[in-house]
Scaffold this motif. Structure first.
Motif, PDB file in Angstrom:
ATOM      1  N   LYS A 123       7.700  61.736  10.672  1.00  0.00           N
ATOM      2  CA  LYS A 123       7.290  60.738   9.909  1.00  0.00           C
ATOM      3  C   LYS A 123       6.395  61.104   8.821  1.00  0.00           C
ATOM      4  O   LYS A 123       5.737  61.990   8.985  1.00  0.00           O
ATOM      5  CB  LYS A 123       6.542  59.576  10.417  1.00  0.00           C
ATOM      6  CG  LYS A 123       7.173  58.969  11.694  1.00  0.00           C
ATOM      7  CD  LYS A 123       8.541  58.163  11.234  1.00  0.00           C
ATOM      8  CE  LYS A 123       8.945  57.246  12.377  1.00  0.00           C
ATOM      9  NZ  LYS A 123       9.772  57.963  13.327  1.00  0.00           N
ATOM     10  N   SER A 124       6.498  60.702   7.422  1.00  0.00           N
ATOM     11  CA  SER A 124       5.796  61.343   6.178  1.00  0.00           C
ATOM     12  C   SER A 124       4.590  60.520   5.852  1.00  0.00           C
ATOM     13  O   SER A 124       4.328  60.258   4.885  1.00  0.00           O
ATOM     14  CB  SER A 124       7.081  61.368   5.167  1.00  0.00           C
ATOM     15  OG  SER A 124       7.665  60.008   4.741  1.00  0.00           O
ATOM     16  N   ASP A 125       4.254  59.596   6.741  1.00  0.00           N
ATOM     17  CA  ASP A 125       3.267  58.675   6.323  1.00  0.00           C
ATOM     18  C   ASP A 125       1.814  59.197   6.280  1.00  0.00           C
ATOM     19  O   ASP A 125       1.030  58.442   5.898  1.00  0.00           O
ATOM     20  CB  ASP A 125       3.382  57.452   7.338  1.00  0.00           C
ATOM     21  CG  ASP A 125       3.133  57.828   8.821  1.00  0.00           C
ATOM     22  OD1 ASP A 125       3.191  58.899   9.001  1.00  0.00           O
ATOM     23  OD2 ASP A 125       3.152  56.848   9.824  1.00  0.00           O
ATOM     24  N   GLY A 165       5.778  63.866   0.990  1.00  0.00           N
ATOM     25  CA  GLY A 165       5.050  63.009   1.989  1.00  0.00           C
ATOM     26  C   GLY A 165       4.040  63.789   2.740  1.00  0.00           C
ATOM     27  O   GLY A 165       4.055  65.043   2.499  1.00  0.00           O
ATOM     28  N   ARG A 166       3.330  63.125   3.336  1.00  0.00           N
ATOM     29  CA  ARG A 166       2.358  63.909   4.207  1.00  0.00           C
ATOM     30  C   ARG A 166       2.570  63.697   5.631  1.00  0.00           C
ATOM     31  O   ARG A 166       2.849  62.859   6.203  1.00  0.00           O
ATOM     32  CB  ARG A 166       0.860  63.248   4.187  1.00  0.00           C
ATOM     33  CG  ARG A 166       0.318  63.445   2.667  1.00  0.00           C
ATOM     34  CD  ARG A 166      -1.224  62.723   2.650  1.00  0.00           C
ATOM     35  NE  ARG A 166      -2.053  63.258   3.364  1.00  0.00           N
ATOM     36  CZ  ARG A 166      -3.110  64.046   3.136  1.00  0.00           C
ATOM     37  NH1 ARG A 166      -2.545  64.880   2.084  1.00  0.00           N
ATOM     38  NH2 ARG A 166      -3.787  64.594   3.874  1.00  0.00           N
ATOM     39  N   TYR A 167       2.892  64.923   6.277  1.00  0.00           N
ATOM     40  CA  TYR A 167       3.250  65.185   7.604  1.00  0.00           C
ATOM     41  C   TYR A 167       1.950  65.936   8.382  1.00  0.00           C
ATOM     42  O   TYR A 167       1.747  67.075   8.401  1.00  0.00           O
ATOM     43  CB  TYR A 167       4.476  66.171   7.680  1.00  0.00           C
ATOM     44  CG  TYR A 167       5.765  65.900   6.819  1.00  0.00           C
ATOM     45  CD1 TYR A 167       6.666  65.032   7.371  1.00  0.00           C
ATOM     46  CD2 TYR A 167       5.627  65.954   5.409  1.00  0.00           C
ATOM     47  CE1 TYR A 167       7.671  64.690   6.491  1.00  0.00           C
ATOM     48  CE2 TYR A 167       6.763  65.543   4.548  1.00  0.00           C
ATOM     49  CZ  TYR A 167       7.695  65.108   5.229  1.00  0.00           C
ATOM     50  OH  TYR A 167       8.941  64.347   4.584  1.00  0.00           O
TER      51      TYR A 167
END
Lengths: 495, 248
Positions: B31-33, B62-64
């Motif tokens: 997830k890249s949230d 995104g933030r992984y």
């Protein structure tokens, strides 16, 4: 005892208790109650630290603590305070499939002692999402599973709790919710104490209430279970082990399978059980199912004071020869007393998630059954002070099994089949069907059919030695009907 | 050029294309949230790719969030522009090799690397606070320096490529290579000066290291190695003051 002794003993006791009762806050180890932070490693660190430093309780204050698989260690109790939830990650990869156990779980413990999970809080596996995520990964080819029956194998979905070979296990007051597989399994544990737990377990297939496998010394009491699969399930996975010395009292449950169940895996067996004050309702299969189908024995079992309301079947005792591998299955010494039961005409678990499968049709309402095999006979079963109310209305145009020798012999033995009360399809009695059994006592048993049924109340086939005292039948329009039919049976006395 | 040579080249490029098979991180549920801890999903992805002939695990913008992941043979982590691999701020999500923790570790692997215009971000300030708190409470017996994860630590690896990426905010040293052969680090940018002495690149017992076009902005020395490492070449590497970083 001298004063000095008393004083020193009290000190010792106090010292011991205070050692055990040392509390550590989960938040001290950095666990976050935000429901977003995955706390697996912080919680594991906390457990390891407490276990290595003399033991104590790991206390979770109110909030949602997201986690994957953790291992509980000796002398550590997970205390979930009111409002605290251990929230299972919905990512199947956050769970470990333990190589020794062969299953996935949120909370594991292997070969540890003096452990527990206590408090008014909740363990919520969120299994519906996790299981369906797993289905997606299997379809994408990332995880290997045959998807039998279009679902991942139950060992590839996390349970909430799996303890193996642990000693002195305490599970009290908690709520266990929504696993992706079985809910909580205690396997080859010694001294298991379960009190006042609540189980809400119908989020995916195989959601049992509690599974106790090959344990010795078990108390389960004052607990409530709502489960898609079996409610209170005792199993024997190991042919060299046995599930024994068990007390179950004051429990209430409903299920889309069975209420109190022995088996299905029944390799070693079950002995010395006392079950009292059991209420089973809205349950698809039997309130009580004892299955010895894998070479195990079932002996010295007392079940007393049962209410079984809106349950598809009441009592199903079965010997089979499924995975026996040369071992001789047996069932001897079962007493079931003080039972009031109502079997409905409609589906008892209609409307619940993961309803039980409609199968073995066509058949009219199935009777209670005690069915052994010709060479492995069910022995010494006593049914006392029992009333079962059936809907009756068995219609031979829909399904018929008559009373001629040919028709009675046409009932298959089904020695290797999965044991369920409905497995024989239509049975020739509406009250109870008994086959391949010795030493059957019915004392003060009343069978009521609300509508006329084409079948007799009782059929005994190959029963050697039976005593029926005060058996009553209430069936409208049944004047002159022969309610007790014997076939190939001997030494049957009816008073 | 003879026909054989052409054929060989064609075959070689086919092999390269095969080995360059790309897998999107989302395939493995990553997830890249910036909130979901992806450690186990990324690890599952790396293990899967390595076991299935190798390829690139591609992260898009995104933030992984992750703890320690182990890079495996024939797997390249490709951080596309805007993709940030973010180290989580709980020390217990990290583990290491011989006690040396890092976000990305690799032990005895080959043909592996980290490429792309993305970022590896250590969240050093928050992580070091977490470490200090845990030490203060007595739950960790190490010093902050010992407990601090690097961004990358590789040991006994062969043929490692680190290319283009940005490496930010480690809570201690940034990257270290021990006992590795054939390391190519080029066009990366390092910005890490949260702790008093954040070293840029540490080498020991390495053979064949090429450092090209690297920008260093570190609080500690940019490059540290000694005579245990052989064949180290440094080309066009500078620090934030424009000072050239050179081989010994």
């Amino acid at each position: 005892m001298g004063k000095a002794k008393i004083i020193s003993l009290s000190f010792l006791l106090f010292f011991t208790l205070s050692l055990y009762a040392k509390d550590y806050k989960a938040s001290d180890f950095g666990a976050k109650a935000d429901g977003i932070t995955l706390n697996t490693c912080s919680i594991q660190k906390a457990i390891d630290y407490i276990s290595e430093n003399g033991g104590g309780r790991l206390v979770f204050e109110a909030g949602n603590y997201l986690t994957g698989s953790i291992y509980l260690k000796s002398n550590v109790t997970i205390q979930l305070n009111y409002g605290a939830t251990l929230l299972g990650s919905t990512n199947p990869f956050d769970y470990i499939k333990d190589k020794y156990i062969g299953w996935m779980s949120m909370i594991f413990s292997v070969k540890q002692e003096n452990i527990g999970i206590t408090g008014q809080g909740t363990i919520n596996g969120r299994g519906f999402i996790t299981a369906n995520n797993m289905v997606n990964y299997i379809h994408r080819g990332i995880y290997t599973d045959p998807l039998k029956l279009d679902r991942p194998n139950e060992t590839n979905r996390p349970q909430n709790v799996y303890f193996r070979e642990c000693k002195n296990v305490t599970i009290t007051d908690i709520t266990l919710k929504d696993p992706a597989s079985w809910n909580q399994t205690y396997d080859q544990c010694k001294n298991l104490y379960v009190d006042n737990i609540k189980v809400d377990s119908k989020s995916y297939w195989n959601n049992d209430g509690i599974d106790v496998v090959d344990c010795d010394g078990v108390v389960i009491k004052n607990s409530y279970f709502d489960a898609a699969d079996d409610v209170i399930c005792f199993k024997s996975h190991d042919a060299m082990s046995i599930c024994q010395n068990v007390v179950v009292s004051n429990c209430v449950g409903r299920s889309s399978a069975n209420g109190l169940k022995f088996g299905t895996v029944s390799r070693g067996g079950f002995r010395n059980f006392k079950v009292t004050n059991l209420t089973i309702y809205d349950t698809f299969r039997s309130a009580i199912t004892f299955a010895a189908v894998d070479g195990g024995i079932i002996e010295n079992i007392v079940v007393d004071s049962v209410r079984s309301i809106n349950t598809g079947n009441v009592i199903y005792l079965r010997i089979g020869d499924r995975w026996s591998q040369g071992k001789k299955p047996g069932m001897n010494g079962i007493t079931i007393s003080n039972v009031y039961a109502e079997v409905p005409f409609t589906k008892p678990d209609a409307g619940y998630n993961y309803e039980g499968p409609v199968e073995d049709l066509p058949r009219n309402i199935s009777p209670a059954s005690i069915v052994g095999l010709p060479e492995y006979r069910i022995q010494n079963v006593k049914l006392k002070n029992i009333e079962i109310v059936y809907p009756g209305a068995g219609n031979p145009l829909y399904a018929k099994r008559g009373l001629t020798p040919a028709e009675l012999d046409s009932i298959p033995e089904m020695r290797t089949a999965y044991p369920e009360f409905s497995q024989f399809k239509e049975l020739p009695a509406w009250g109870i069907y008994i086959r391949h059994a010795d030493g059957i006592e019915l004392e003060n048993v009343t069978f009521t059919a609300l509508k006329k049924d084409y079948r007799p109340g009782i059929v005994m086939d190959d029963v050697k030695g039976a005593s029926l005292k005060g058996t009553k039948f209430n069936e409208p329009g049944s004047e002159g009907k022969k309610q007790i039919v014997q076939y190939k049976s001997e030494n049957v006395t009816i008073e | 050029m003879t026909k054989i040579k052409i054929l060989t080249l064609a075959l070689l490029s086919t092999c390269l294309m095969l080995s360059a098979k790309d897998y999107k991180a989302s395939l493995f549920g990553v997830k890249s949230d910036g909130a979901t801890l992806n450690t186990r999903s990324i690890q599952t992805a790396i293990d899967y790719i390595s076991a299935n002939g190798g390829g690139r695990l591609v992260f898009y913008v995104g933030r992984y969030l992750t703890g320690t992941i182990q890079l495996k043979s024939n797997v390249t982590i490709q951080l596309e522009e805007g993709a940030i691999l973010v180290g989580t701020t709980s020390v217990y999500d990290y583990f290491g090799i011989d006690g040396v923790r890092a976000i990305i570790i690799a032990d005895n692997q080959e043909n592996t690397g980290i490429t792309g215009k993305g970022v590896i971000e250590g969240q050093g300030t928050a992580l070091v606070n977490n470490i200090k708190t845990q030490i203060q409470k007595g739950y960790i017996k190490e010093t902050p320096a010992q407990a601090s994860p690097m961004l990358v630590y590789m040991k006994d690896c062969n043929n490692v490529t680190i290319e283009q990426i940005n490496m930010w905010d480690a809570c201690g040293d940034i990257q270290s290579y021990k006992g590795c052969k054939k390391i190519n680090i080029n066009k990366i940018s390092i910005k890490s000066n949260l702790s008093a002495e954040s070293k840029g690149i540490l080498l020991s017992d390495c053979d064949g290291v090429t450092l090209v076009d690297i920008y260093f902005n570190t609080s500690g020395p940019e490059l540290i190695y000694d005579s245990t490492s052989k064949n180290v070449s440094v080309v066009n590497c500078r620090n934030e003051n424009g000072k050239a970083v050179r081989a010994k």
